[in-house]
Design a protein around this motif. Structure first.
Motif, PDB file in Angstrom:
ATOM      1  N   ALA A 237       0.827  -1.310  -0.092  1.00 53.25           N
ATOM      2  CA  ALA A 237      -0.198   0.105  -0.115  1.00 53.25           C
ATOM      3  C   ALA A 237       0.893   1.104   0.067  1.00 53.25           C
ATOM      4  CB  ALA A 237      -0.821  -0.018   1.295  1.00 53.25           C
ATOM      5  N   HIS A 238       0.832   2.223  -0.973  1.00 56.33           N
ATOM      6  CA  HIS A 238       1.503   3.480  -1.030  1.00 56.33           C
ATOM      7  C   HIS A 238       0.958   4.355  -0.066  1.00 56.33           C
ATOM      8  CE1 HIS A 238       4.131   6.311  -2.776  1.00 56.33           C
ATOM      9  NE2 HIS A 238       4.528   5.528  -3.678  1.00 56.33           N
ATOM     10  N   ASN A 239      -0.081   4.384   0.407  1.00 58.16           N
ATOM     11  CA  ASN A 239      -1.018   5.146   1.438  1.00 58.16           C
ATOM     12  C   ASN A 239      -1.154   6.390   0.962  1.00 58.16           C
ATOM     13  OD1 ASN A 239      -1.281   3.107   3.323  1.00 58.16           O
ATOM     14  ND2 ASN A 239       1.005   2.946   3.676  1.00 58.16           N
ATOM     15  N   THR A 284      10.727  20.938   0.776  1.00 61.78           N
ATOM     16  CA  THR A 284      10.348  22.106  -0.227  1.00 61.78           C
ATOM     17  C   THR A 284       9.847  21.376  -1.428  1.00 61.78           C
ATOM     18  OG1 THR A 284      12.357  22.654  -1.263  1.00 61.78           O
ATOM     19  CG2 THR A 284      11.633  23.826   0.670  1.00 61.78           C
ATOM     20  N   THR A 285       8.893  22.147  -2.385  1.00 65.35           N
ATOM     21  CA  THR A 285       8.410  21.637  -3.643  1.00 65.35           C
ATOM     22  C   THR A 285       9.304  22.438  -4.809  1.00 65.35           C
ATOM     23  OG1 THR A 285       6.849  23.712  -3.610  1.00 65.35           O
ATOM     24  CG2 THR A 285       6.172  21.599  -2.692  1.00 65.35           C
ATOM     25  N   GLN A 286      10.049  23.300  -4.441  1.00 62.50           N
ATOM     26  CA  GLN A 286      10.852  23.841  -5.404  1.00 62.50           C
ATOM     27  C   GLN A 286      12.327  24.128  -4.862  1.00 62.50           C
ATOM     28  OE1 GLN A 286      10.047  24.453  -8.529  1.00 62.50           O
ATOM     29  NE2 GLN A 286       8.023  23.891  -8.296  1.00 62.50           N
ATOM     30  N   PRO A 287      13.404  23.183  -5.313  1.00 65.77           N
ATOM     31  CA  PRO A 287      13.065  21.896  -5.920  1.00 65.77           C
ATOM     32  C   PRO A 287      12.169  21.064  -5.300  1.00 65.77           C
ATOM     33  CG  PRO A 287      15.387  22.153  -5.381  1.00 65.77           C
ATOM     34  CD  PRO A 287      14.570  23.442  -4.781  1.00 65.77           C
ATOM     35  N   ARG A 288      11.965  20.185  -6.067  1.00 63.50           N
ATOM     36  CA  ARG A 288      11.334  19.039  -5.448  1.00 63.50           C
ATOM     37  C   ARG A 288      11.993  18.092  -4.475  1.00 63.50           C
ATOM     38  NH1 ARG A 288       7.145  14.686  -8.267  1.00 63.50           N
ATOM     39  NH2 ARG A 288       6.776  13.298  -6.629  1.00 63.50           N
ATOM     40  N   GLU A 289      12.217  18.275  -3.246  1.00 64.20           N
ATOM     41  CA  GLU A 289      12.889  17.430  -2.449  1.00 64.20           C
ATOM     42  C   GLU A 289      11.990  16.224  -1.832  1.00 64.20           C
ATOM     43  OE1 GLU A 289      15.688  20.438  -0.264  1.00 64.20           O
ATOM     44  OE2 GLU A 289      13.456  20.531   0.718  1.00 64.20           O
ATOM     45  N   SER A 290      12.479  15.244  -1.483  1.00 66.18           N
ATOM     46  CA  SER A 290      12.026  14.223  -0.819  1.00 66.18           C
ATOM     47  C   SER A 290      13.025  13.073  -0.033  1.00 66.18           C
ATOM     48  CB  SER A 290      11.366  13.110  -1.882  1.00 66.18           C
ATOM     49  OG  SER A 290      12.384  12.460  -2.741  1.00 66.18           O
ATOM     50  N   VAL A 291      12.333  12.496   0.944  1.00 68.32           N
ATOM     51  CA  VAL A 291      13.264  11.483   1.742  1.00 68.32           C
ATOM     52  C   VAL A 291      12.535  10.131   1.013  1.00 68.32           C
ATOM     53  CG1 VAL A 291      13.233  10.466   3.794  1.00 68.32           C
ATOM     54  CG2 VAL A 291      12.997  12.860   3.779  1.00 68.32           C
ATOM     55  N   VAL A 292      13.644   9.542   0.478  1.00 64.98           N
ATOM     56  CA  VAL A 292      13.211   8.043  -0.208  1.00 64.98           C
ATOM     57  C   VAL A 292      14.426   7.183   0.262  1.00 64.98           C
ATOM     58  CG1 VAL A 292      14.448   8.974  -2.256  1.00 64.98           C
ATOM     59  CG2 VAL A 292      12.926   7.036  -2.304  1.00 64.98           C
ATOM     60  N   LEU A 293      14.049   6.053   0.735  1.00 59.28           N
ATOM     61  CA  LEU A 293      14.901   4.987   1.057  1.00 59.28           C
ATOM     62  C   LEU A 293      14.379   3.735   1.281  1.00 59.28           C
ATOM     63  CD1 LEU A 293      16.072   5.166   4.662  1.00 59.28           C
ATOM     64  CD2 LEU A 293      14.286   6.581   3.955  1.00 59.28           C
ATOM     65  N   LEU A 329      10.458  -3.027   2.974  1.00 60.62           N
ATOM     66  CA  LEU A 329      10.070  -1.816   3.656  1.00 60.62           C
ATOM     67  C   LEU A 329      10.556  -0.547   2.888  1.00 60.62           C
ATOM     68  CD1 LEU A 329       8.255  -0.036   5.532  1.00 60.62           C
ATOM     69  CD2 LEU A 329      10.377  -0.192   7.167  1.00 60.62           C
ATOM     70  N   HIS A 330       9.921   0.181   2.305  1.00 64.90           N
ATOM     71  CA  HIS A 330      10.318   1.187   1.573  1.00 64.90           C
ATOM     72  C   HIS A 330       9.765   2.545   2.031  1.00 64.90           C
ATOM     73  CE1 HIS A 330      10.321   4.210  -2.027  1.00 64.90           C
ATOM     74  NE2 HIS A 330      11.816   3.632  -2.187  1.00 64.90           N
ATOM     75  N   PHE A 331       9.990   3.701   1.894  1.00 65.65           N
ATOM     76  CA  PHE A 331       9.764   4.996   2.678  1.00 65.65           C
ATOM     77  C   PHE A 331      10.034   6.021   1.382  1.00 65.65           C
ATOM     78  CE2 PHE A 331       9.647   8.873   4.909  1.00 65.65           C
ATOM     79  CZ  PHE A 331       8.738   8.587   5.668  1.00 65.65           C
ATOM     80  N   TRP A 332       8.769   6.936   1.206  1.00 64.21           N
ATOM     81  CA  TRP A 332       9.071   7.875   0.354  1.00 64.21           C
ATOM     82  C   TRP A 332       8.108   9.101   1.071  1.00 64.21           C
ATOM     83  CZ3 TRP A 332       5.454  10.148  -3.354  1.00 64.21           C
ATOM     84  CH2 TRP A 332       5.617  11.057  -4.262  1.00 64.21           C
ATOM     85  N   SER A 333       8.650  10.125   1.065  1.00 65.72           N
ATOM     86  CA  SER A 333       7.855  11.562   1.480  1.00 65.72           C
ATOM     87  C   SER A 333       8.315  12.644   0.699  1.00 65.72           C
ATOM     88  CB  SER A 333       7.838  11.616   2.955  1.00 65.72           C
ATOM     89  OG  SER A 333       9.221  11.905   3.347  1.00 65.72           O
ATOM     90  N   PRO A 334       7.712  13.343  -0.041  1.00 68.54           N
ATOM     91  CA  PRO A 334       7.949  14.907  -0.687  1.00 68.54           C
ATOM     92  C   PRO A 334       7.545  15.666   0.397  1.00 68.54           C
ATOM     93  CG  PRO A 334       6.160  13.821  -1.755  1.00 68.54           C
ATOM     94  CD  PRO A 334       6.642  12.771  -0.834  1.00 68.54           C
ATOM     95  N   ALA A 335       7.258  16.851  -0.298  1.00 68.90           N
ATOM     96  CA  ALA A 335       6.528  17.960   0.780  1.00 68.90           C
ATOM     97  C   ALA A 335       5.261  17.845   1.097  1.00 68.90           C
ATOM     98  CB  ALA A 335       6.932  19.241   0.014  1.00 68.90           C
ATOM     99  N   THR A 336       4.395  17.131   0.043  1.00 65.23           N
ATOM    100  CA  THR A 336       3.139  17.140   0.384  1.00 65.23           C
ATOM    101  C   THR A 336       2.230  15.733   0.868  1.00 65.23           C
ATOM    102  OG1 THR A 336       2.947  16.445  -2.042  1.00 65.23           O
ATOM    103  CG2 THR A 336       2.785  19.184  -1.380  1.00 65.23           C
TER     104      THR A 336
END
Length: 366
Positions: A237-239, A284-293, A329-336
């Protein structure tokens, strides 16, 4: 109308003055849409004007309303012609554009550009089925360009090139299978029966249900192997949690029942502190940042599936658990949006079934 008459009509309408190979593709696409679009003959439930879910973006798609008196939810319905989501990545069943409890929102649009064919223009919790070490789709690696392969929850798709499978690519739908939808006040049952190539066939049942008395949502899954080939697949589930549209910043925390160990490098704006993933700065959205791992640290205990995303300031969040252990287990979070993605591994012999349940507990000010 008899099936041979349908085929004859398709050929007459689609193939006049067109090459035969092109005709075949047109007919297959038309039939896929014909059967998928007739999936939800049952009456839907309109969203009351008093509900906080009464106004959602892009409301002109097939949908229904669920409530248990505590939680209100809108659920989009799968439809090949007018469905909210018609891309080839995610399971078409179970998209929730709005879910509210005690005046708080938990799912919603997290993106700025909407198109039904964009792979991630979708709302949570939605699931993605993957197969093999390279997280492909069933039969993709063996198929040649132009050949069919199978994506559970979507249907039979057509391979475009010799390139590796990419979840962001839109692969044309050849056959969406036979779908049904059954709707009750606090429950919706989706089924998809698909008979694909190379002995791949299944009956997939997903039930999205609100608990009778608690702010809890269940996603019940059963996959039955109707084919001659074994099914060996993973699903997560991407959630896409969007809690009150709050941005990803130090107010937010992700709590695990174990100490997560990063496999990949961690964005310095985030950190793992004990059993929590915290944010040191806002993304931030500009530039698009994310936590991904990817992360390890979990065991084969079912309790390790218990993952909570919370706004620490308002004490508002959602706790997800399952009745099976996670396999990855994967994790992803951009600003939104914040997306813990715990995988479930299923191996199903011909004629057998596997079932599992995801449970979402919503809380606010507790």
């Amino acid at each position: 109308m008899a099936s041979h008459n349908i085929m004859q009509l398709c050929w007459e309408k689609a193939c006049l003055l067109r090459p035969r190979s092109l005709c075949s593709r047109i007919v297959l696409a038309f039939i896929a849409g014909l059967f998928t679009s007739s999936a939800w003959a049952e009456a839907t439930i309109d969203t009351p004007s008093t509900s906080l879910c009464s106004k959602i973006p892009h409301p002109d798609h097939p949908k229904t309303f669920l409530t248990n008196g505590l939680v209100d939810a809108v659920v989009y319905l799968p439809d090949a012609e007018s469905g909210y989501y018609r891309a080839s990545r995610f399971d078409w069943a179970g998209q929730v554009p709005c879910l509210t409890y005690k005046g708080h929102h938990y799912f919603g649009e997290w993106f700025t550009k909407y198109d039904p064919l964009i792979h991630d223009a979708i709302t949570g919790p939605v699931e993605d089925w993957r197969t093999g070490a390279n997280e492909s789709a069933i039969g993709y690696d063996e198929a040649r360009p132009g050949d069919p392969f199978v994506k559970i929850g979507v249907g039979v798709l057509r391979k475009l090139t010799d390139d590796s499978y990419k979840f962001s690519t839109h692969y044309p739908l050849i056959d969406g299978g036979k779908r049904t939808v059954k709707i009750k006040r606090r429950q919706i049952v989706f089924t998809q029966e698909l008979h694909g190539p190379n002995g791949i066939a299944y009956l997939y049942t997903k039930t999205l249900e609100l608990d009778a008395h608690k702010p809890v949502m269940y996603l019940r899954h059963t996959l039955k192997n109707l084919g001659t080939a074994s099914l060996d697949t993973e699903v997560f589930a991407h959630n896409f949690y969007v809690i009150d549209e709050h941005r990803t910043d130090p107010d937010m925390v992700v709590r695990f029942p174990f100490e997560p160990k990063p496999v990949d490098s961690l964005n310095p704006k985030a950190a793992i502190v004990g059993k929590d993933l915290v944010y040191r700065e806002a993304l931030t959205t500009q530039p698009r940042e994310s936590v991904v791992l990817y992360m390890t640290g979990y065991s084969n205990k079912v309790s390790d599936f218990d993952i909570t995303v919370e706004n620490k300031v308002t004490n508002t969040g959602v706790e997800m658990s399952a009745d099976v252990p996670m396999s990855k287990l994967h994790f992803w979070s951009p600003a939104t949006t914040i997306c813990p993605e715990a995988y479930v591994h299923l191996t199903i012999a011909p004629g057998k079934s596997r079932s599992y349940v995801l449970t979402y507990r919503f809380f606010a000010g507790e």
